[in-house]
Enzyme design. Structure first.
Site, mmCIF file in Angstrom:
data_model
loop_
_atom_site.group_PDB
_atom_site.id
_atom_site.type_symbol
_atom_site.label_atom_id
_atom_site.label_comp_id
_atom_site.label_asym_id
_atom_site.label_seq_id
_atom_site.Cartn_x
_atom_site.Cartn_y
_atom_site.Cartn_z
ATOM 1 N N ASN A 8 6.602 0.030 3.490
ATOM 2 C CA ASN A 8 5.881 -0.927 2.639
ATOM 3 C C ASN A 8 6.783 -2.112 2.420
ATOM 4 O OD1 ASN A 8 3.567 0.455 2.232
ATOM 5 N ND2 ASN A 8 4.151 1.271 0.234
ATOM 6 N N GLY A 9 6.248 -3.301 2.611
ATOM 7 C CA GLY A 9 7.050 -4.491 2.370
ATOM 8 C C GLY A 9 6.993 -5.449 3.537
ATOM 9 N N TRP B 180 -1.793 -2.109 4.275
ATOM 10 C CA TRP B 180 -2.419 -3.365 3.889
ATOM 11 C C TRP B 180 -1.644 -4.392 4.696
ATOM 12 C CZ3 TRP B 180 -6.191 -5.526 0.787
ATOM 13 C CH2 TRP B 180 -6.014 -6.862 0.410
ATOM 14 N N LYS C 203 -11.054 -18.024 -16.620
ATOM 15 C CA LYS C 203 -10.561 -16.657 -16.840
ATOM 16 C C LYS C 203 -11.118 -16.122 -18.157
ATOM 17 C CE LYS C 203 -8.730 -16.022 -14.035
ATOM 18 N NZ LYS C 203 -9.414 -15.586 -12.855
ATOM 19 N N GLU D 174 -8.730 -23.326 -14.901
ATOM 20 C CA GLU D 174 -8.550 -21.918 -14.546
ATOM 21 C C GLU D 174 -8.472 -21.058 -15.819
ATOM 22 O OE1 GLU D 174 -8.992 -19.990 -12.291
ATOM 23 O OE2 GLU D 174 -7.770 -18.231 -12.727
ATOM 24 N N ARG E 146 -6.122 1.407 -4.148
ATOM 25 C CA ARG E 146 -5.439 0.104 -4.008
ATOM 26 C C ARG E 146 -6.006 -0.739 -2.887
ATOM 27 N NH1 ARG E 146 0.610 1.095 -3.667
ATOM 28 N NH2 ARG E 146 1.072 2.631 -5.200
ATOM 29 N N LYS F 208 -15.882 -8.747 -6.940
ATOM 30 C CA LYS F 208 -14.537 -9.144 -6.502
ATOM 31 C C LYS F 208 -14.597 -10.066 -5.286
ATOM 32 C CE LYS F 208 -10.115 -9.116 -6.483
ATOM 33 N NZ LYS F 208 -9.525 -9.958 -7.519
ATOM 34 N N GLU G 283 -14.859 -15.415 -17.836
ATOM 35 C CA GLU G 283 -15.139 -14.281 -16.943
ATOM 36 C C GLU G 283 -15.011 -12.939 -17.648
ATOM 37 O OE1 GLU G 283 -13.599 -15.233 -12.418
ATOM 38 O OE2 GLU G 283 -12.077 -14.949 -13.937
ATOM 39 N N HIS H 43 -15.588 -39.226 -24.520
ATOM 40 C CA HIS H 43 -16.744 -39.834 -23.868
ATOM 41 C C HIS H 43 -17.984 -38.963 -23.983
ATOM 42 C CE1 HIS H 43 -14.383 -43.136 -22.311
ATOM 43 N NE2 HIS H 43 -13.460 -42.258 -22.001
ATOM 44 N N CYS I 97 0.782 -1.239 0.000
ATOM 45 C CA CYS I 97 0.000 0.000 0.000
ATOM 46 C C CYS I 97 0.804 1.273 0.000
ATOM 47 C CB CYS I 97 -1.037 -0.076 1.070
ATOM 48 S SG CYS I 97 -2.192 -1.229 0.421
HETATM 49 N N1 HGA Z 1 4.632 -5.503 6.756
HETATM 50 C C1 HGA Z 1 4.093 -4.244 7.180
HETATM 51 C C2 HGA Z 1 3.845 -3.313 6.007
HETATM 52 C C3 HGA Z 1 2.824 -3.838 5.076
HETATM 53 C C4 HGA Z 1 2.565 -2.879 3.967
HETATM 54 O O1 HGA Z 1 3.344 -2.741 3.045
HETATM 55 N N2 HGA Z 1 1.407 -2.217 4.069
HETATM 56 O O2 HGA Z 1 1.008 -1.298 3.199
HETATM 57 C C5 HGA Z 1 2.831 -4.423 8.018
HETATM 58 O O3 HGA Z 1 2.215 -5.488 8.026
HETATM 59 O O4 HGA Z 1 2.467 -3.458 8.676
#
Ligand code: HGA
Length: 610
Positions: free
Chosen positions: A100-101, A74, A486, A482, A27, A605, A489, A505, A2
């Site tokens: 982020n990560g 996220w 796809k 799948e 996002r 979704k 869809e 068959h 995010c």
């Molecule tokens: N790993 C971190 C950051 C996650 C992330 O990139 N969020 O946007 C967490 O879980 O807070």
């Protein structure tokens, strides 16, 4: 993942941060927060839920100051909550970080930091970063960040502030995106261009291992080793909508291209440092409990169900435990035999799929242990399951699932290997071999994506038909299903997926002159059988595209009209590659038919009704 935004200049940073975060809202996120230098020092506000909640908090208690960082989260580690939201601070509240990560080795780092007297207030991996930077600080924030990142393994884009140096904003990137916006008398950071587009169109795009030190009037670029670098400014001429899709025409295409990262992120922190074993700390089952599993039920809907079909082959093949697969809407009505020695695996991208959730509850009522594979931390499925493997695909926006599906395949492979390790059904050398092959997958996916123009041609021709078939055997049949879903869809072309040997068959009668047939053929021990089925459809006029593993092109090439070759991998892993061309064919067929690719008709979704 995010959103990050950061500002240093002369305006009120709170407004710029909130506006920037709003631009990243599309996002998806579960919480948000900002940190601003105020007269009182570095102050933080954060809130679970929509940005409006954070704005509500700020309304009564605004933060005044012209330097700040903001984040929409996220969750990957720790449920969505106020405490887990970013920015995170150290115990002195002098350092503040947005991230982020994923920090792969955060548990080890956390232990070390606790031993040094630091105490933690969140469940996140991110919090270790703020403590690490505080530990490393001796008067220069840039050097402290450089030293801190040396301890970290994983993926990170960071925005860092310290009260000790209120005229500097530090940004650093490794395997998560980060851009620097260059303004006049003000500078910005953003995890993506939309966050800063309103303020500047001049950006530096950081590469892995690079960092930036921003002041009001300057941006200094360097490596994390401290070596000064220079970069060309990238002038963005995209509008906001194009910028949201990072220049791609559709989210679906963007997400197809994000799969290499999704594979890497889903494996991150789940493989031992020597690469020879799977580490699934999130699985609470003891070895004894695992040895007690007599059967596995995999239950899911739609695309996630198709991932489950591959999961069945993986688990049976690796761990030799019998696996049944069920569509979730059928499961609880068929009176399934669920016993306490059954492991029920539910799979759901959103973690909110109503039928899957109902199946999970049915399983628990009957005393089974439930493992969830989901993309959303803190979702209903994640909360109610006994164990959870989070796929780290990041938010998926296109309705038709691509990267969430392939991350589910990665999760199944990791879990299958984990079972095999515990049960001793496979030796260490075998596990190491599979893991080595899995590490190669991201690059192999990239190589397939490079062939997109070829697949577009195939799709253009398919788009003129109203019917087609996908065939395959074993896991190739699972992938065929799948691929067929796809295509239906998003292109609205009718297609059927058949186990290759089953066509004769009944449905062979539908094969007419010119009808396209896509045959997935990646299993060396089965290809001859599928070739016979290809002969059957060709004899009735079908036009056959073979999707084959490298090394099989000669044998298969003679029997098909067109060939698409995927890079060589272990048979077990071939679905993670063979599905990619099928995703691209569906995308381009939808495009050729002028459909709304990202929002296909009659499809939601997250299906939260039964
Ligand atoms: N790993 C971190 C950051 C996650 C992330 O990139 N969020 O946007 C967490 O879980 O807070």
């Amino acid at each position: 993942m995010c959103g990050i935004v950061g500002y240093i200049g002369n305006r009120e940073s709170q407004d710029i941060l909130i506006e920037g975060l709003k631009k990243l809202e599309y996002r998806g996120y579960d919480s948000a927060g900002i940190a601003v230098f105020t007269q009182e020092g570095l102050e933080v506000r954060k809130s679970i839920g929509r940005l409006a909640n954070l704005e509500g908090k700020l309304e009564g208690d605004p933060l005044h100051g012209s330097v700040g960082i903001g984040h929409t989260r996220w969750a990957t580690h720790g449920k969505p909550s106020d405490a887990n939201s970013h920015p995170h601070t150290d115990n002195s509240h002098k350092f503040s970080v947005v991230h982020n990560g994923i920090i792969e080795n955060y548990l080890e780092l956390k232990e070390e930091l606790i031993a040094k007297g630091r105490h933690f207030v969140s469940e996140t991996d991110t919090e270790v970063i703020s403590h690490l930077i505080a530990e490393e600080y001796d008067g220069d924030i840039v050097q402290a960040v450089q030293r801190a990142v040396k301890h970290m393994r994983g993926a990170y884009a960071l925005g860092v502030l310290t009260e000790y140096e209120p005229d500097r904003l530090v940004a650093v990137r490794f395997a998560s995106p980060l851009v620097i916006g260059v303004g006049k008398g003000e500078n910005f950071i953003g995890s993506d261009i939309p966050a800063i587009l309103e303020y500047t169109r001049d950006v530096y795009i950081l590469n892995d291992g690079e960092m930036a030190v921003l002041t009001t009037n300057a941006v200094e670029l360097m490596t994390i080793e401290g070596e000064v670098i220079s970069k060309e400014i990238f002038h963005v001429d995209w509008d906001l909508v194009t910028a949201e899709k990072a220049g791609f025409d559709h989210f679906m295409l963007k997400e197809i291209y994000e799969q290499p990262k999704a594979y890497r992120d889903t494996m991150m922190g789940r493989v031992s440092e020597d690469g020879r074993s799977v580490v699934l700390k999130e699985i609470g089952m003891t070895a004894e409990q695992i040895r007690g599993i007599r059967k596995v039920h995999i239950v899911a809907c739609g695309t996630a169900f198709h991932a489950g079909l591959v999961g069945k082959t993986v688990i049976e093949g690796l761990a030799r435990i019998p696996v049944e697969t069920d569509v979730a809407s059928e499961y609880r009505y068929r009176s399934p035999i669920i016993t306490p020695d059954t492991l029920v695996i539910v799979v759901s991208q959103s973690g909110e799929t109503a039928d899957t959730l109902a199946a999970l509850r049915e399983a628990k009522r009957n005393g089974a242990r439930v493992l969830a594979i989901t993309n959303v931390v803190g979702s209903s499925v994640a909360r109610e399951a006994d164990d959870v493997i989070i796929t780290q695909a990041g938010p998926e926006i296109a309705v038709a699932s691509t990267k969430a599906y392939t991350s589910q395949l990665i999760a199944f492979n990791l879990f299958g290997l984990y079972l095999a390790q515990v049960l001793g059904t496979r030796d260490e050398a075998f596990v190491a071999e599979v893991l080595e092959a899995m590490h190669k997958l991201p690059e192999q996916v990239e190589a397939i994506i490079e062939q997109a123009p070829v697949l577009k041609q195939v799709a253009d021709s398919i788009s003129t038909h109203n019917n087609l078939f996908f065939i395959g055997r074993g896991v190739d049949f699972a992938v065929a299903q799948e691929g067929s879903l796809k295509l239906k869809e998003i292109s609205y072309i009718h297609s059927e997926a058949y186990a290759a040997g089953e066509l004769k068959h009944g449905t062979l009668a539908l094969i007419e002159d010119g009808i396209p047939v896509i045959a997935v053929i990646t299993q060396k021990d089965l290809y001859e059988k599928t070739l016979s089925n290809i002969k059957e459809v060709k004899a009735r006029g079908a036009h056959v595209l073979g999707v084959v593993n490298a090394g099989m092109e000669e044998e298969v090439g003679k029997s098909v009209d067109e060939l698409f070759v995927i890079p060589k991998t272990l048979q077990l892993l071939s679905p993670t590659l063979s599905v990619i061309p099928l995703q691209l064919i569906s995308y381009y067929a939808s495009l050729a038919r002028g459909n709304d690719v990202d929002k296909p008709r009659n499809l939601a979704k997250s299906v939260t009704v039964e």
